[in-house]
Design an enzyme around this catalytic site. Structure first.
Site, PDB file in Angstrom:
ATOM      1  N   GLN A 117      10.318   7.667  -7.739  1.00 42.27           N
ATOM      2  CA  GLN A 117      10.449   8.772  -8.712  1.00 42.27           C
ATOM      3  C   GLN A 117       9.248   8.905  -9.650  1.00 42.27           C
ATOM      4  O   GLN A 117       9.060   9.943 -10.256  1.00 42.27           O
ATOM      5  CB  GLN A 117      11.733   8.586  -9.539  1.00 42.27           C
ATOM      6  CG  GLN A 117      12.985   8.691  -8.688  1.00 42.27           C
ATOM      7  CD  GLN A 117      14.259   8.635  -9.518  1.00 42.27           C
ATOM      8  OE1 GLN A 117      14.235   8.618 -10.742  1.00 42.27           O
ATOM      9  NE2 GLN A 117      15.396   8.582  -8.839  1.00 42.27           N
ATOM     10  N   ARG A 139     -16.376 -18.072  -8.547  1.00 42.75           N
ATOM     11  CA  ARG A 139     -15.897 -16.745  -8.942  1.00 42.75           C
ATOM     12  C   ARG A 139     -17.079 -15.793  -9.139  1.00 42.75           C
ATOM     13  O   ARG A 139     -17.005 -14.611  -8.833  1.00 42.75           O
ATOM     14  CB  ARG A 139     -15.106 -16.881 -10.243  1.00 42.75           C
ATOM     15  CG  ARG A 139     -14.307 -15.659 -10.582  1.00 42.75           C
ATOM     16  CD  ARG A 139     -13.218 -15.484  -9.555  1.00 42.75           C
ATOM     17  NE  ARG A 139     -12.444 -14.286  -9.808  1.00 42.75           N
ATOM     18  CZ  ARG A 139     -11.214 -14.091  -9.395  1.00 42.75           C
ATOM     19  NH1 ARG A 139     -10.588 -15.018  -8.691  1.00 42.75           N
ATOM     20  NH2 ARG A 139     -10.584 -12.983  -9.661  1.00 42.75           N
ATOM     21  N   ASP A 144      -3.888  -3.714 -19.018  1.00 43.17           N
ATOM     22  CA  ASP A 144      -3.019  -2.538 -19.209  1.00 43.17           C
ATOM     23  C   ASP A 144      -3.208  -1.876 -20.582  1.00 43.17           C
ATOM     24  O   ASP A 144      -2.257  -1.324 -21.142  1.00 43.17           O
ATOM     25  CB  ASP A 144      -1.526  -2.907 -19.020  1.00 43.17           C
ATOM     26  CG  ASP A 144      -1.246  -3.562 -17.679  1.00 43.17           C
ATOM     27  OD1 ASP A 144      -1.863  -3.147 -16.686  1.00 43.17           O
ATOM     28  OD2 ASP A 144      -0.414  -4.482 -17.618  1.00 43.17           O
ATOM     29  N   GLY A 195       0.783  -1.240   0.000  1.00 40.55           N
ATOM     30  CA  GLY A 195       0.000   0.000   0.000  1.00 40.55           C
ATOM     31  C   GLY A 195       0.809   1.281   0.000  1.00 40.55           C
ATOM     32  O   GLY A 195       0.337   2.313   0.484  1.00 40.55           O
ATOM     33  N   HIS A 250       0.608   1.242 -13.237  1.00 43.46           N
ATOM     34  CA  HIS A 250       1.429   0.112 -13.698  1.00 43.46           C
ATOM     35  C   HIS A 250       2.899   0.539 -13.709  1.00 43.46           C
ATOM     36  O   HIS A 250       3.222   1.630 -14.204  1.00 43.46           O
ATOM     37  CB  HIS A 250       0.986  -0.312 -15.109  1.00 43.46           C
ATOM     38  CG  HIS A 250       1.761  -1.488 -15.605  1.00 43.46           C
ATOM     39  ND1 HIS A 250       1.521  -2.773 -15.165  1.00 43.46           N
ATOM     40  CD2 HIS A 250       2.814  -1.573 -16.466  1.00 43.46           C
ATOM     41  CE1 HIS A 250       2.384  -3.602 -15.745  1.00 43.46           C
ATOM     42  NE2 HIS A 250       3.181  -2.899 -16.530  1.00 43.46           N
TER      43      HIS A 250
HETATM   44  C1  GRF Z   1       3.200  -1.067  -7.526  1.00 45.28           C
HETATM   45  O1  GRF Z   1       4.428  -1.322  -8.139  1.00 45.28           O
HETATM   46  C2  GRF Z   1       2.164  -0.775  -8.578  1.00 45.28           C
HETATM   47  O2  GRF Z   1       2.667  -0.122  -9.684  1.00 45.28           O
HETATM   48  C3  GRF Z   1       1.730  -2.158  -8.949  1.00 45.28           C
HETATM   49  O3  GRF Z   1       1.734  -2.877  -7.729  1.00 45.28           O
HETATM   50  C4  GRF Z   1       2.644  -2.289  -6.822  1.00 45.28           C
HETATM   51  C5  GRF Z   1       1.912  -1.964  -5.563  1.00 45.28           C
HETATM   52  O4  GRF Z   1       2.738  -1.521  -4.529  1.00 45.28           O
HETATM   53  N1  GRF Z   1       0.498  -2.126  -9.675  1.00 45.28           N
HETATM   54  P1  GRF Z   1       2.104  -0.899  -3.223  1.00 45.28           P
HETATM   55  O5  GRF Z   1       1.164  -1.922  -2.610  1.00 45.28           O
HETATM   56  O6  GRF Z   1       1.384   0.363  -3.599  1.00 45.28           O
HETATM   57  O7  GRF Z   1       3.265  -0.620  -2.295  1.00 45.28           O
END
Ligand code: GRF
Length: 207
Positions: free
Chosen positions: A179, A66, A151, A12, A110
Site C-alpha cells: 500500500q 572496509r 534515515d 527486490g 524506509h
Molecule cells: C523494504 O521494506 C524497504 O523499505 C527496506 O528494505 C525492504 C526491501 O525489500 N528498506 P525488497 O528487497 O525491495 O523486497
C-alpha cells in the site's frame, strides 16, 4: 533521461515496482542503468536480469578492508553514471564520500513514517515488530534523500497504512509494501525525473 542505479540486498520487490513503473510508463523519462547488490544470491539480481538490466555483486566480504571495499564500490557505482541512486533495501553502510558526491541525488525507501521507528537498528521486520509492540494504529513508509545520518535526510514522500487487529510483523510488512512502498518509490522517482523536486534548507520543495 534520468539514469538510475538501484542498490539492493534482498528480494527486490521495490526494484520490481520501479521496473514495472518504467515499463508501464507511470515513471517517465527514466532508465535503470544498473543494479548493484552486496549479496550474490539476492533475488533482485534475477529480477534485473529478466528485464535486461545489468547487475553485479560487490560485497565487503570480497575485500580485506572496509576502505578497499568503499573505493571499489564507489568506482562500480560511478561507472554506471547515475543521475540518481536508489537504495531499495540496501543493507550496507554508504561510504561518507559517496554521500557527499551524490547529495540530493540518492534516495532511500524506509518502511515507517519517519521520524517514528527509524535510525540505527530499525530495518526489515524489526521496524514492524517495534510498531506492533508500541501499539500504534497507523504506520507507513517514507522516501527520503540520503544524508550522513541514518534515515535523517530530507523527506520526499510518505504514505500512511492502517494497522489491523491480529497483524503480525510479516503481515504488516507486506501491507506496508503493497500500500505504501511500491507506490511512493516509483512516484518519487517520477517526480525527480520530471524535475519537480528541489531541496532548500534541508527540506524538499515541490516545483
Ligand atoms: C523494504 O521494506 C524497504 O523499505 C527496506 O528494505 C525492504 C526491501 O525489500 N528498506 P525488497 O528487497 O525491495 O523486497
Amino acid at each position: 533521461m534520468l539514469n538510475v542505479v538501484v542498490l539492493v540486498s534482498g528480494g527486490g520487490t521495490n526494484l520490481q515496482a520501479v521496473i514495472d513503473g518504467i515499463e508501464a510508463g507511470t515513471i517517465t523519462n527514466t532508465r535503470i542503468t544498473g543494479v548493484i547488490s552486496n549479496n550474490q544470491n539476492a533475488y533482485a539480481l534475477v529480477r534485473a536480469k529478466k528485464h535486461g538490466i545489468s547487475g553485479r555483486c560487490i560485497s565487503p566480504k570480497m575485500f580485506d578492508t572496509r576502505e578497499k571495499f568503499n573505493e571499489k564500490f564507489m568506482e562500480a557505482v560511478d561507472e554506471m553514471r547515475p543521475d540518481l541512486i536508489v537504495l531499495a533495501g540496501f543493507l550496507v553502510v554508504i561510504p561518507p564520500a559517496m554521500i557527499s558526491r551524490y547529495r540530493n541525488r540518492m534516495i532511500n525507501i524506509h518502511p515507517s513514517l519517519i521520524p517514528s521507528f527509524c535510525g540505527t537498528g530499525y530495518y526489515g521486520l524489526k521496524v514492524h515488530e517495534a510498531a506492533l509492540a508500541r501499539g500504534v494504529k497507523v504506520v507507513g513508509a517514507t522516501v527520503h534523500f540520503v544524508d550522513e545520518g541514518t534515515d535523517t535526510g530530507p523527506i520526499i514522500l510518505q504514505k500512511a497504512v492502517e494497522v489491523k487487529e491480529g497483524d503480525t510483523p510479516a503481515i504488516l510488512q507486506r501491507r506496508v509494501m503493497e500500500q505504501a512502498e511500491w507506490k511512493i518509490l516509483p512516484e518519487a522517482i517520477n517526480l525527480i525525473a520530471g524535475g519537480k523536486i528541489t531541496v532548500e534548507d534541508n527540506l524538499v520543495r515541490f516545483i
